[in-house]
Design an enzyme around this catalytic site. Structure first.
Site, short mmCIF file in Angstrom:
data_model
loop_
_atom_site.label_atom_id
_atom_site.label_comp_id
_atom_site.label_asym_id
_atom_site.label_seq_id
_atom_site.Cartn_x
_atom_site.Cartn_y
_atom_site.Cartn_z
N ASP A 83 0.82 -1.68 -0.07
CA ASP A 83 -0.37 -0.40 -0.49
C ASP A 83 0.98 1.35 0.09
O ASP A 83 1.71 1.22 1.21
CB ASP A 83 -1.48 -0.04 0.79
CG ASP A 83 -2.17 0.59 1.07
OD1 ASP A 83 -2.20 1.60 -0.03
OD2 ASP A 83 -2.70 1.75 2.67
N HIS A 186 -6.95 9.62 4.65
CA HIS A 186 -6.43 8.23 6.17
C HIS A 186 -7.09 8.84 6.71
O HIS A 186 -6.74 9.83 7.44
CB HIS A 186 -5.41 8.47 5.05
CG HIS A 186 -5.52 7.43 4.16
ND1 HIS A 186 -4.68 8.30 3.02
CD2 HIS A 186 -5.43 6.26 3.37
CE1 HIS A 186 -4.67 7.82 2.32
NE2 HIS A 186 -4.88 6.58 1.54
N GLY A 187 -7.12 7.98 8.34
CA GLY A 187 -6.65 8.06 9.46
C GLY A 187 -8.13 7.69 10.05
O GLY A 187 -9.26 7.54 9.45
N GLY A 221 -9.11 5.51 2.18
CA GLY A 221 -9.83 6.20 3.34
C GLY A 221 -11.01 6.00 3.22
O GLY A 221 -12.16 6.79 3.57
N SER A 223 -12.88 3.75 5.82
CA SER A 223 -13.07 3.77 7.15
C SER A 223 -14.52 4.14 7.28
O SER A 223 -14.67 5.48 7.37
CB SER A 223 -11.73 3.41 8.14
OG SER A 223 -11.23 2.62 7.93
N ASN A 263 -10.55 0.17 -0.05
CA ASN A 263 -9.40 0.46 1.19
C ASN A 263 -9.27 0.48 2.67
O ASN A 263 -10.35 1.48 2.63
CB ASN A 263 -8.27 1.11 0.62
CG ASN A 263 -7.43 0.86 -0.20
OD1 ASN A 263 -7.47 -0.10 -0.85
ND2 ASN A 263 -5.59 0.89 0.06
P1 13P Z 1 -8.49 4.50 6.14
O1 13P Z 1 -7.57 5.26 6.97
O2 13P Z 1 -10.13 5.12 5.74
O3 13P Z 1 -9.08 2.82 6.71
O4 13P Z 1 -8.05 3.58 5.00
C1 13P Z 1 -7.20 2.99 4.98
C2 13P Z 1 -6.62 3.18 3.56
O5 13P Z 1 -7.19 3.85 2.48
C3 13P Z 1 -5.33 3.21 3.06
O6 13P Z 1 -4.76 3.21 1.91
#
Ligand code: 13P
Length: 333
Positions: A83, A186-187, A221, A223, A263
């Site tokens: 990744d 992300h995060g 991103g 999550s 992801n």
């Molecule tokens: P999250 O931080 O939303 O879990 O996304 C992870 C991601 O996109 C890793 O490339």
């Protein structure tokens, strides 16, 4: 070993009309959590990791153990994916270690963390595509800038992907998959309120998918940042700010618009961290960290299994005949 390429698994997903979760792992019991979830739900799966982000001092040691763990799940079609490779050399290392897929993130300059020019992004992506495709390995590129922090050290601003650039980028690089910035970050800190179409640009997915029909779209991103997990973490010493992620129904909808790879790292890690913190707090006399890590592994596996149902990949391993990928560099191990 049922190690598959990203292209193979995502082509299958597109034909079957479902999405495949790409779950970030930073330790070996997390790999076990994801693969157990895939086995329990009969899902093909993408296990992905960021160089330098694991609990191991050495990427090569972690990556070797990761690939050996996959050997224990012959019944599960698995893509092992790098990744956010920051440069071509890191991608080459992962390919030489035996990964079946890599992402080259040419959207940001690895030194300055400023957006790279379109032409520089194409140049570095092309170098990786040439090296990878010669070895049968798939490649994901990135266009636009996904916000937030990939490595905890930086915080990128969002630059949305441009459909015209996406078409040109794919024509000039030949990537198998493309991460498109549609407003996600992300995060553990994403949106300041439940996201609507002014911040989460789902319409862009459809527009870009129509321009590059032979290339898979990746939603980064993704999550959801479950509030109940944040509450457990914060009740046991954490201080995560209130934030909203991508609603589960939007992730499911993305697969009807053109996304095949979803992801997700933070949701799994929140599940793991919440269970681990609660376990440690409930066993003040314990010194061995293994039971707490085991509680984290179980919680993460359950979270991942739930998401596999939402993304539609659950049950899809059964009708799957993987063309087993064997990296020449990785044999014999
Ligand atoms: P999250 O931080 O939303 O879990 O996304 C992870 C991601 O996109 C890793 O490339």
């Amino acid at each position: 070993m049922a190690l598959c390429t990203l292209r193979e698994v995502l082509d299958h997903a597109r034909a079957g009309g479902y999405g495949v979760g790409a779950f970030n792992v930073t330790d070996i019991e997390q790999v076990e959590a994801v693969l157990d979830a895939a086995r329990r739900t009969a899902s093909p799966v993408i296990v992905q990791t960021i160089a330098g982000a694991s609990a191991f001092a050495s990427d090569e040691l972690f990556w070797d153990l990761l690939l050996r763990t996959v050997d224990h799940y012959e019944d599960v079609p698995v893509v092992v994916h790098l990744d956010h490779g920051p440069d071509a050399e890191t991608c080459f290392r992962a390919i030489d270690a035996g990964f079946s897929s890599v992402m080259i993130d040419g959207s940001l300059d690895p030194e300055t963390h400023q957006p790279m020019s379109f032409d520089d992004n194409i140049a570095v992506t092309l170098r990786v595509v040439e090296y990878a495709h010669e070895r049968g390995v798939s490649v994901e590129g990135e266009l636009g800038t996904i916000g937030g922090s990939k490595d905890g050290a930086t915080h990128a601003e969002i630059v949305l992907a441009d459909p015209d650039e996406a078409a040109e980028f794919v024509a000039r690089t030949g990537v198998d998959a493309l991460a498109v910035a549609i407003g996600t970050s992300h995060g553990a800190y994403k949106f300041t309120s439940p996201p609507d179409s002014t911040v989460l640009h789902m319409d862009l997915i459809e527009e870009i998918a129509g321009r590059i029909p032979g290339t898979h779209l990746v939603m980064h991103g993704s999550s959801s940042l479950p509030a109940h997990l944040r509450e457990i973490i914060n009740a046991h010493g954490g201080a995560l700010p209130e934030s909203w992620g991508v609603p589960e129904e939007e992730k499911a909808r993305s697969t009807t618009l053109g996304v095949t790879k979803i992801n997700q790292g933070m949701d799994s890690h929140m599940a793991y961290a919440a269970a681990m913190r609660a376990h440690l707090a409930s066993t003040p006399l314990a010194a061995d960290p293994a039971p707490a890590a085991s509680a984290g592994r179980t919680a993460m596996s359950d979270m991942v299994a739930e998401r596999m149902v939402v993304f539609g990949q659950a049950g899809k391993a059964a009708d799957y005949t993987p063309v087993v990928f064997r990296s020449p560099a990785a044999l014999p191990r």
